[in-house]
Design an enzyme around this catalytic site. Structure first.
Site, PDB file in Angstrom:
ATOM      1  N   GLY A  29       0.822  -1.193   0.000  1.00 17.26           N
ATOM      2  CA  GLY A  29       0.000   0.000   0.000  1.00 17.26           C
ATOM      3  C   GLY A  29       0.860   1.248   0.000  1.00 17.26           C
ATOM      4  N   GLY A  30       0.220   2.386  -0.212  1.00 17.18           N
ATOM      5  CA  GLY A  30       0.924   3.653  -0.143  1.00 17.18           C
ATOM      6  C   GLY A  30       1.436   4.125  -1.492  1.00 17.18           C
ATOM      7  CE1 TYR A  55      17.164   6.357  -2.149  1.00 16.94           C
ATOM      8  CE2 TYR A  55      17.395   7.161   0.102  1.00 16.94           C
ATOM      9  CZ  TYR A  55      17.958   6.659  -1.051  1.00 16.94           C
ATOM     10  OH  TYR A  55      19.310   6.434  -1.104  1.00 16.94           O
ATOM     11  N   GLY A 101       6.441  -3.521   5.237  1.00  9.49           N
ATOM     12  CA  GLY A 101       6.595  -3.100   6.627  1.00  9.49           C
ATOM     13  C   GLY A 101       6.908  -1.629   6.807  1.00  9.49           C
ATOM     14  CB  CYS A 130       4.090   9.241   1.947  1.00 14.17           C
ATOM     15  SG  CYS A 130       5.392   8.381   2.862  1.00 14.17           S
TER      16      CYS A 130
END
Length: 226
Positions: free
Chosen positions: A70-71, A75, A149, A167
């Site tokens: 997700g997201g 970097y 994670g 993000c």
């Protein structure tokens, strides 16, 4: 308490580790022990499933890799602690929302060790110091089990974050432990992370195993998740 095996993998390229955790997630069953992989990556931008390419502004010589978490875009690079919790969420009795909250709590407790006061932000998972992001979260759950994670900026070159909208937020600033406190070497930071992770998730505390070959061996024969 549930058993947990934790590995320090050192510095690794992104793609082989990604493929290994996908394979392990796809092959595990109800009796497979949970694992925590701790490492740092070679420089790479990763773009999540909903990621928009326009958030990658000027990657230059750093590769951009679309991935299945997700997201948006983030970097990874040397000096950043990456933690991949490979957990059976059904066995732990938690859902995705609580998983994210617990991962944030691990970071809160760890950073408190360095006198760093961090904040959560509603609708934007991760941890922030006065509006600057220090810890990012991007996960995926498949067959009731988690992979991908967190990424905690520790002691790294932050310049590549200026090549993206971190993000997916234009102008979002980032920070790291080294800008705020004395920073231990990454293997020591990983051991501290493991201590707080085991407490927050209710796992039996285990020593950190520094043997990447075991991770490679256990997944090399497994089919890849597509």
């Amino acid at each position: 308490m549930h058993p947990l095996t934790a590995f320090w993998l050192g510095r690794q390229p992104y793609a082989p580790v990604w493929q290994a955790m996908r394979a392990l997630t796809d092959a595990r069953d109800a009796d497979t022990p949970d694992q925590l992989w701790l490492l740092e990556h070679d420089p790479v931008f990763t773009l999540g499933q909903a990621g928009k390419p326009e958030h990658v502004l000027a990657p230059g010589d750093i590769p951009v890799l679309p991935v299945d978490r997700g997201g948006q875009v983030t970097y990874h690079g040397p000096g950043q602690l990456v933690a991949y919790p490979l957990l059976d969420l059904r066995r732990l009795g938690i859902g995705v929302r609580e998983l994210v909250q617990r991962l944030e709590q691990v970071g809160i407790e760890l950073l408190a060790n360095f006198g760093i006061d961090v904040q959560r932000r509603e609708g934007a998972p991760g941890l922030y110091v006065d509006g600057r992001k220090i810890l990012a979260i991007g996960i995926r759950v498949r067959r009731g089990c988690s992979f991908h994670g967190i990424a905690l900026n520790a002691t790294m070159d932050l310049e590549p974050f200026r090549r993206i909208n971190p993000c997916g937020y234009r102008g979002l600033e980032v920070t790291q432990i080294a800008d705020l406190a004395r920073t231990p070497v990454l293997p020591e930071l990983a051991a501290q992370y493991l201590h707080h992770f085991a407490r927050v998730f209710g796992h039996q505390s285990q020593p950190l195993l520094a043997d990447p070959s075991k991770v490679i061996a256990q997944t090399s024969h497994l089919p890849m998740v597509r």
